[in-house]
Scaffold this active site. Structure first.
Site, PDB file in Angstrom:
ATOM      1  N   CYS A   1      25.831 114.392   9.515  1.00 55.95           N
ATOM      2  CA  CYS A   1      24.645 114.627   8.672  1.00 55.95           C
ATOM      3  C   CYS A   1      23.467 115.079   9.535  1.00 55.95           C
ATOM      4  O   CYS A   1      22.978 116.192   9.413  1.00 55.95           O
ATOM      5  CB  CYS A   1      24.293 113.369   7.900  1.00 55.95           C
ATOM      6  SG  CYS A   1      25.475 112.917   6.627  1.00 55.95           S
TER       7      CYS A   1
ATOM      8  N   GLU B   1      23.105 113.539  13.134  1.00 57.32           N
ATOM      9  CA  GLU B   1      23.231 112.734  14.336  1.00 57.32           C
ATOM     10  C   GLU B   1      23.198 113.580  15.612  1.00 57.32           C
ATOM     11  O   GLU B   1      23.875 114.590  15.717  1.00 57.32           O
ATOM     12  CB  GLU B   1      24.532 111.929  14.296  1.00 57.32           C
ATOM     13  CG  GLU B   1      24.627 110.998  13.100  1.00 57.32           C
ATOM     14  CD  GLU B   1      25.195 111.664  11.858  1.00 57.32           C
ATOM     15  OE1 GLU B   1      24.389 112.022  10.963  1.00 57.32           O
ATOM     16  OE2 GLU B   1      26.407 111.844  11.771  1.00 57.32           O
TER      17      GLU B   1
END
Length: 786
Positions: free
Chosen positions: A431, A433
């Protein structure tokens, strides 16, 4: 533009119905029964991959130029019994559920019942994990304090760097043999263990080369039977490409793409990593091949575009393997989170945007597929032309690409002790990171429900939803004489629950290190070969374990309401508040109105609320960060939910923010729904008061009315908003460009809007694939006018 070939392949991908394939599970069974106990575990795991690549049914779809499927056909989805041994009931649920379903044949159920379950029921990692967790861990897990990623999927959140474009697997095999030959048995107590790990890696190299050779042979056989001369030549070209890669380093743009895809298939077949493997800085890796061939005249831009489009189809052909139970609730999607980065900086610190960066943007715009996810890395050096081109795609309203602050991403890695060059060559995956691509194991372990901690604090350690005593006895809140006493109790509860989560994380890491090594992934991540150590055991150069915080908007608004109304203004008592919460505000409309409409709220550039947010954030950061993992690294935090804000909201009763029982939490670091009243500039100012640079990533969603960003002026406004947020050290921002009326119509008439794609959290999905709770949450997000 899309060629007729790509249009056809894309349509076939969209129409493919996900189904459970038992091919992998059966081969895993065969290999374990044949070899378990007679070879080392790393060799056993490598033999599973080698046997699978030797026996799996191959598939070259009509017209395709990049070849390879994880299963025997597009959307054929394997299971991983060594991770999670599904029950027959699980399979039936997968088949029958309305959303994110997988068709399961009776034959597959019979195989599972007769062959897979008897062998794996008490051997799977899920079984071992749950057997080794404490009762308090299980209570916290079952009641929504936190989730656990590894109970159904493996670790492996990592990304490719450029080494697979510079070396073939014969070269990697030679590197491994050299390390084996140099082992010092006289002085190194780990020499034997290293030998076993390296032997597994060597066999894993054989596995991918077998796959390439088999595809080359299949393409030749198909070419012999092909009547169409154009397709015959294409198949012979496929055969030539696959005879060279993956054994040897790629020589051309097309070979580079095929090399990556074979690597991708091996990583996601070896184990089922969360998140999926991905190519990372694809524009940087491909540009040397592209420039060379363009200069030579051996490649045209249109050909390169078609090759990339074919790769996009391959990603979309691979649904994320099925999840059940709580794991489904925290991530209910077919998307497997492969996230392609474009732009950013080069290793020397110069601007990374190149011709392939623009080419990738064109492909993103043309293909409009859920997978792969895509993002642009925007630095101070990024040309405005590139940012505006990316935003011109964003405003078309299908959720891609997302936008990241490359300067912040790099600084986050430097703050975590990473080398400057490794940081510049890294980026973001999953997402949002942050990681050093090709060199880091940055493992997500699960979400942490921050507002739930407050709920338990307000009930002196008892979870009011289950009636169980999950927390500490930190005092009856009606006895607290100050806000500071309440916050101190909240901190103690958070520390208690993080203690439980981290203890579980360390046990799970140890189980994976000993029972489930990943020899193939270890080959392509520095410094596993050099150390003779598996990726899951600390072989990577950097090893970070993340716990993802959820609900910062809700916890902030709840604490702000308590501080403001009870301790500052004396508008009502703690007892009155707790009674109203227990009654879900029924009959307490005056208190509810004060909480919702007369309280300081995060997202409005209001220092009263925002300082509470920063204190909660600091508490979470200090409670988690620095705790050691078992791989020589440490725990860190990031702030994102996937779809877990829906699940976490469902296990929480009413909150002092005015949230009613079981309503969804806010996603990421976004404000609570309807709380932000003063536009997106106030939102980013509030969000930027959080110290993003000490995290591993934060997620900010914004919903924008299409009319607000029309024309060149609208594009300028949107790009200015992004630049301002990134100047304030914001990590990430993404946009849904829809009006509420469109989404309401789509909810009412899903068949008329079956191709409507929205941004959920760190990924996009079809609106019709989302459950009603998630649809409602997206509809309720504040629609901004820029």
């Amino acid at each position: 533009m899309m060629s007729e070939r790509v249009k056809k392949l894309r349509e076939e991908s969209l129409e493919a119905v996900p189904y459970i394939s038992m091919e992998r599970a059966q081969i895993v069974n065969e290999v374990y029964k044949k070899y378990e106990g007679s070879v080392s575990i790393p060799v056993l795991r490598a033999l599973v991959l080698k046997e699978f690549m030797s026996k799996k049914k191959l598939c070259i779809n009509e017209g395709e130029l990049i070849v390879g499927e994880r299963g025997e056909a597009p959307a054929a989805t394997p299971t991983y019994p060594e991770l999670c041994c599904h029950t027959i009931e699980d399979l039936q649920i997968m088949n029958d559920r309305e959303k994110i379903s997988f068709k399961v044949s009776q034959e597959s159920k019979d195989i599972q019942k007769e062959d897979i379950i008897p062998y794996w029921e008490k051997r799977s990692m899920r079984y071992h994990i749950l057997e080794n967790m404490t009762d308090e861990w299980k209570d916290c897990y079952e009641n929504g304090i936190f989730t656990e990623f590894q109970e159904q999927r493996g670790p492996g959140h990592t990304v490719a760097d450029d080494k697979i474009y510079k070396k073939g697997f014969l070269d990697f095999k030679q590197d491994i043999e050299s390390e084996i030959n140099n082992l010092d048995y006289n002085n190194d107590d780990e020499a034997l263990n290293k030998k076993m790990q390296l032997e597994g890696m060597s066999i894993a190299c054989d596995a991918i080369m077998i796959l390439g050779k088999r595809y080359s042979e299949l393409a030749i056989e198909m070419a012999k039977k092909e009547k169409d001369q154009k397709r015959k030549k294409e198949l012979l070209d496929v055969a030539e490409v696959c005879s060279h890669v993956p054994a040897y380093a790629p020589r051309t743009f097309r070979e580079a793409l095929q090399m990556y895809w074979f690597v991708h298939l091996c990583v996601i077949t070896e184990l089922n990593p969360w998140d999926s493997f991905n190519p990372g800085r694809l524009d940087q890796h491909l540009n040397p091949f592209y420039q060379k061939e363009i200069k030579e005249g051996s490649l045209r831009r249109e050909e390169a575009e078609e090759f990339l489009q074919c790769l996009w189809v391959k990603f979309n052909n691979q649904p994320a393997p099925p999840k059940v139970g709580i794991t489904l609730k925290e991530s209910a999607t077919y998307t497997d989170f492969a996230n392609i980065n474009s732009g950013g900086l080069r290793a020397d610190g110069s601007d990374g945007v190149n011709d392939v960066s623009y080419l990738v943007l064109d492909v993103i715009d043309q293909m409009r597929l859920l997978q792969p996810s895509s993002n642009v890395q925007i630095s101070k050096k990024t040309p405005q032309k590139f940012l505006k081109k990316a935003l011109s795609i964003v405003r078309k309203g299908w959720g891609q690409p997302s936008l990241f602050n490359a300067d912040a991403v790099i600084q986050e890695m430097l703050n975590a002790g990473k080398d400057i060059v490794d940081a510049r060559c890294g980026g973001t995956s999953g997402c949002i990171e942050t990681g050093a691509f090709g060199k880091e194991a940055f493992i997500l372990t699960g979400y942490f429900n921050i507002p739930k901690v407050l709920e338990i604090t307000l009930n002196n350690g008892v979870d009011p939803m289950s009636g169980k005593k999950l927390g500490l006895e930190t005092g009856n809140p009606t006895d607290f004489n100050s806000y500071e006493e309440l916050f101190e109790a909240f901190k103690k509860q958070m520390n208690h629950f993080i203690d439980i989560k981290v203890r579980g994380n360390r046990v799970i890491e140890k189980l994976y290190a000993e029972k489930m090594p990943v020899p193939f992934l270890s080959v392509i991540i520095d410094d596993c070969i050099k150390k003779g150590k598996d990726y899951n055991a600390g072989g990577a150069r950097y090893n970070v374990t993340y716990i993802q915080g959820v609900g910062i908007g809700d916890i902030t608004d709840s604490l702000a309401a308590i501080k403001y109304h009870i301790f500052d203004k004396n508008n009502f008592t703690m007892n009155e508040l707790l009674t109203a919460i227990e009654d879900n505000f029924k009959g307490h409309e005056m208190i509810l109105n004060l909480l919702k409409n007369k309280s300081p709220k995060y997202g409005n550039d209001d220092d009263y609320a925002d300082m509470i947010m920063t204190n909660v954030f600091k508490t979470y950061y200090e409670t988690v960060t620095g705790r050691p993992n078992i791989k020589g690294g440490e725990h860190r935090i990031n702030m994102l939910p996937t779809t877990c804000h829906i699940y976490f909201g469902s296990v929480i009763g009413a909150l002092p923010s005015g949230k009613k029982s079981k309503e969804a939490l806010a996603d990421g670091i976004s404000p609570s729904k309807g709380a932000d009243k003063y536009g997106p500039t106030s939102v980013i100012k509030s969000a930027s008061k959080m110290d993003h640079l000490i995290t591993g990533g934060t997620l900010l969603n914004q919903k924008v009315a299409p009319s607000a960003i029309e024309g060149e002026e609208g594009l300028d406004k949107l790009s200015n908003l992004v630049r301002v947020y990134f100047k304030l050290d914001g990590h990430h921002i993404q946009f849904n460009v829809f009006n509420k009326e469109t989404l309401l119509k789509a909810q009412k008439n899903p068949e008329d809007y079956k191709n409507l794609i929205v941004r959920v959290a760190g990924y996009s999905d079809y609106f019709s694939n989302l459950n009603k709770e998630l649809q409602d949450e997206i509809i309720a997000r504040t629609e901004q006018a820029i």
